[in-house]
Design a protein around this motif. Structure first.
Motif, PDB file in Angstrom:
ATOM      1  N   ASP A  59     -23.462  -2.166 -36.632  1.00 25.86           N
ATOM      2  CA  ASP A  59     -22.565  -3.321 -36.506  1.00 25.86           C
ATOM      3  C   ASP A  59     -21.213  -3.040 -37.162  1.00 25.86           C
ATOM      4  OD1 ASP A  59     -24.599  -4.650 -35.197  1.00 25.86           O
ATOM      5  OD2 ASP A  59     -25.185  -5.850 -36.955  1.00 25.86           O
ATOM      6  N   GLN A  63     -17.668  -2.908 -35.081  1.00 24.81           N
ATOM      7  CA  GLN A  63     -16.549  -3.777 -35.445  1.00 24.81           C
ATOM      8  C   GLN A  63     -15.306  -2.963 -35.810  1.00 24.81           C
ATOM      9  OE1 GLN A  63     -16.457  -7.122 -35.084  1.00 24.81           O
ATOM     10  NE2 GLN A  63     -14.279  -6.882 -35.504  1.00 24.81           N
ATOM     11  N   ARG A  66     -13.785  -1.725 -32.602  1.00 29.17           N
ATOM     12  CA  ARG A  66     -13.108  -2.836 -31.900  1.00 29.17           C
ATOM     13  C   ARG A  66     -11.764  -3.143 -32.554  1.00 29.17           C
ATOM     14  NH1 ARG A  66     -18.264  -6.806 -31.245  1.00 29.17           N
ATOM     15  NH2 ARG A  66     -19.212  -5.728 -29.495  1.00 29.17           N
ATOM     16  N   ASP A  67     -11.760  -3.211 -33.895  1.00 30.07           N
ATOM     17  CA  ASP A  67     -10.512  -3.479 -34.611  1.00 30.07           C
ATOM     18  C   ASP A  67      -9.489  -2.383 -34.356  1.00 30.07           C
ATOM     19  OD1 ASP A  67     -11.647  -5.776 -35.614  1.00 30.07           O
ATOM     20  OD2 ASP A  67     -11.969  -4.973 -37.639  1.00 30.07           O
TER      21      ASP A  67
END
Length: 108
Positions: A59, A63, A66-67
């Motif tokens: 996870d 993330q 994605r950032d």
């Protein structure tokens, strides 16, 4: 280039470093509190704990990626230092769970 204040040297803010340390401490405390327990109050087995840790690492990496992609495309208000810290945290979390011989083979 002279430091802009007493708390900044070579472009690195002491307050920023302290904030990162506080965030890492909070993450460690949160990880301690996530230890699974069954109905009798006993901690879950090794396989369950390892699975939960790997899920958390996954996870974190998802993330961070994605950032990073959002920052690269200009779709977010995130600052570069936040993106870099997230990427570093995801890398460190993976490195900390892998044994040393696997780290050098797969991470490097």
């Amino acid at each position: 280039m002279a430091p802009t204040s007493q708390k900044e040297t070579n472009g690195i803010s002491v307050q920023g470093i302290e904030a990162v340390v506080a965030q890492l401490t909070a993450t460690a405390r949160a990880a301690d509190s996530m230890i699974s327990h069954d109905a009798a109050g006993k901690s879950a087995g090794f396989a369950q704990q390892l699975g939960a840790a790997l899920d958390k690492i996954s996870d974190t990496q998802i993330q961070a990626n994605r950032d990073s992609q959002a920052y690269s495309s200009g779709e977010t208000d995130l600052q570069l230092n936040d993106v870099m810290i997230d990427l570093q945290k995801s890398s460190l979390s993976l490195q900390m769970i892998l044994p040393r011989h696997l780290r050098t083979a797969f991470v490097s």
